[in-house]
Scaffold this motif. Structure first.
Motif, PDB file in Angstrom:
ATOM      1  N   SER A  49       0.826  -1.198   0.000  1.00 56.45           N
ATOM      2  CA  SER A  49       0.000   0.000   0.000  1.00 56.45           C
ATOM      3  C   SER A  49       0.864   1.254   0.000  1.00 56.45           C
ATOM      4  N   SER A  50       0.319   2.328  -0.517  1.00 55.95           N
ATOM      5  CA  SER A  50       0.924   3.649  -0.471  1.00 55.95           C
ATOM      6  C   SER A  50      -0.232   4.631  -0.501  1.00 55.95           C
ATOM      7  N   PHE A  51       0.051   5.892  -0.282  1.00 59.87           N
ATOM      8  CA  PHE A  51      -1.020   6.883  -0.343  1.00 59.87           C
ATOM      9  C   PHE A  51      -1.716   6.843  -1.704  1.00 59.87           C
ATOM     10  N   ILE A  52      -0.909   6.780  -2.783  1.00 60.17           N
ATOM     11  CA  ILE A  52      -1.481   6.793  -4.126  1.00 60.17           C
ATOM     12  C   ILE A  52      -2.313   5.548  -4.373  1.00 60.17           C
ATOM     13  N   LYS A  53      -1.758   4.388  -4.040  1.00 63.45           N
ATOM     14  CA  LYS A  53      -2.480   3.137  -4.302  1.00 63.45           C
ATOM     15  C   LYS A  53      -3.742   3.043  -3.464  1.00 63.45           C
ATOM     16  N   THR A  54      -3.669   3.521  -2.228  1.00 60.65           N
ATOM     17  CA  THR A  54      -4.870   3.513  -1.394  1.00 60.65           C
ATOM     18  C   THR A  54      -5.947   4.401  -2.005  1.00 60.65           C
ATOM     19  N   TRP A  55      -5.544   5.547  -2.537  1.00 59.87           N
ATOM     20  CA  TRP A  55      -6.512   6.462  -3.135  1.00 59.87           C
ATOM     21  C   TRP A  55      -7.126   5.882  -4.408  1.00 59.87           C
ATOM     22  N   VAL A  56      -6.296   5.344  -5.317  1.00 61.16           N
ATOM     23  CA  VAL A  56      -6.830   4.906  -6.603  1.00 61.16           C
ATOM     24  C   VAL A  56      -7.697   3.653  -6.479  1.00 61.16           C
ATOM     25  N   THR A  57      -7.661   2.981  -5.337  1.00 58.08           N
ATOM     26  CA  THR A  57      -8.587   1.861  -5.152  1.00 58.08           C
ATOM     27  C   THR A  57     -10.040   2.333  -5.169  1.00 58.08           C
ATOM     28  N   ASN A  58     -10.270   3.645  -5.058  1.00 57.34           N
ATOM     29  CA  ASN A  58     -11.620   4.166  -5.245  1.00 57.34           C
ATOM     30  C   ASN A  58     -12.138   3.870  -6.653  1.00 57.34           C
ATOM     31  N   GLY A  59     -11.224   3.567  -7.568  1.00 59.80           N
ATOM     32  CA  GLY A  59     -11.620   3.229  -8.939  1.00 59.80           C
ATOM     33  C   GLY A  59     -11.622   1.747  -9.224  1.00 59.80           C
ATOM     34  N   LYS A  60     -11.616   0.916  -8.186  1.00 60.48           N
ATOM     35  CA  LYS A  60     -11.493  -0.534  -8.382  1.00 60.48           C
ATOM     36  C   LYS A  60     -12.613  -1.106  -9.249  1.00 60.48           C
ATOM     37  N   ASN A  61     -13.831  -0.635  -9.067  1.00 63.31           N
ATOM     38  CA  ASN A  61     -14.945  -1.161  -9.868  1.00 63.31           C
ATOM     39  C   ASN A  61     -14.758  -0.855 -11.350  1.00 63.31           C
ATOM     40  N   ALA A  62     -14.210   0.308 -11.654  1.00 69.12           N
ATOM     41  CA  ALA A  62     -13.923   0.648 -13.050  1.00 69.12           C
ATOM     42  C   ALA A  62     -12.864  -0.285 -13.624  1.00 69.12           C
TER      43      ALA A  62
END
Length: 263
Positions: free
Chosen positions: A162-175
């Protein structure tokens, strides 16, 4: 949804231009006739150039449009809330020509809108202020080509660190999951291009998880739009969520209207 672009992406991929990095800041120039290549390279001199740019803005924009800026001293009444990527190449005010006071704006990695259940973030705090206080009439989510945030999302493994960026972009996991399901026969770059658009649609659906947004959309007091800026060929796609046309929110599907390509 816009994953019906799969065939179009596949047919166009062979002719897509190569992605090259722009020259470094030290090799650029601006409208003042003073390029950053003319400074010594120190941080102080870079700010000397910013000073020149500010003074140019003051004399050629602020003072020439003084009445407009005097009005903005009293209050702001923007018609748009813009959610765009933090990428330095895709400034919405430059691309779409927003004047000061026209767009309340937030920029984050990959222009994502987290759903309500994810809790507070800078993005939904800005949304709340724009919709409830400023009473904006339009929310425009702008994605773009060659998005590093989407590339990070598409390359992530479930067990990745995990990282700040990876944690944030998981908001797009469904996409990501939708893209992989529909386009697993395409190359990674092609999938990223599709996910750049799919994530915009996912964020549009996430907007409807906020009751104070959904209610206004239902009453046509607020309209939500998607936009996609392709800086490889300087085109802009725009579409609008058609709430009355129907939707299947559980499956993350909705109808769109007013689709346009500006080129």
């Amino acid at each position: 949804m816009r994953l019906n672009d799969v065939d179009d992406i596949q047919s166009r991929s062979s002719s897509s231009p190569d992605i090259t990095r722009r020259p470094s800041v030290s090799a650029s120039s601006n409208s003042l006739g003073v390029g950053l290549q003319e400074v010594t390279g120190s941080k102080l001199n870079l700010f000397d150039e910013l000073k020149l740019r500010f003074l140019s803005f003051k004399h050629h924009k602020y003072l020439e449009e003084l009445e407009h800026f005097e009005t903005l001293k009293e209050a702001q009444t923007p018609k748009f809330m813009v959610i765009a990527c933090a990428d330095s190449r895709v400034c919405p005010s430059t691309i779409l020509g927003f004047r000061p006071g026209e767009a309340f704006m937030i920029r984050n990695v990959a222009n994502l809108v987290p759903p309500l259940q994810k809790g507070p973030s800078e993005t939904n705090a800005a949304l709340e202020f724009a919709v409830k206080t400023l009473q904006v009439e339009n929310i425009l989510i702008i994605g773009h080509s060659c998005c590093g945030g989407i590339q990070t999302l598409m390359s992530m493994q479930d067990n990745s660190d995990s990282s700040f960026i990876k944690t944030w972009v998981t908001n797009g996991k469904n996409a990501k999951l939708t893209t992989e399901s529909a386009a697993n026969h395409l190359s990674f770059d092609q999938q990223c291009r599709l996910c750049e658009k799919e994530s915009i649609n996912m964020s549009l659906m996430n907007l409807l998880t906020y009751p104070w947004i959904k209610e206004k959309v239902k009453k046509e007091m607020l309209f939500v739009h998607g936009g996609y800026y392709d800086f490889l060929n300087c085109t802009f796609e725009k579409w609008t969520l058609d709430f009355k046309g129907g939707s299947d929110e559980e499956k993350g599907r909705f109808f769109v209207k007013d689709q346009q390509l500006w080129c």
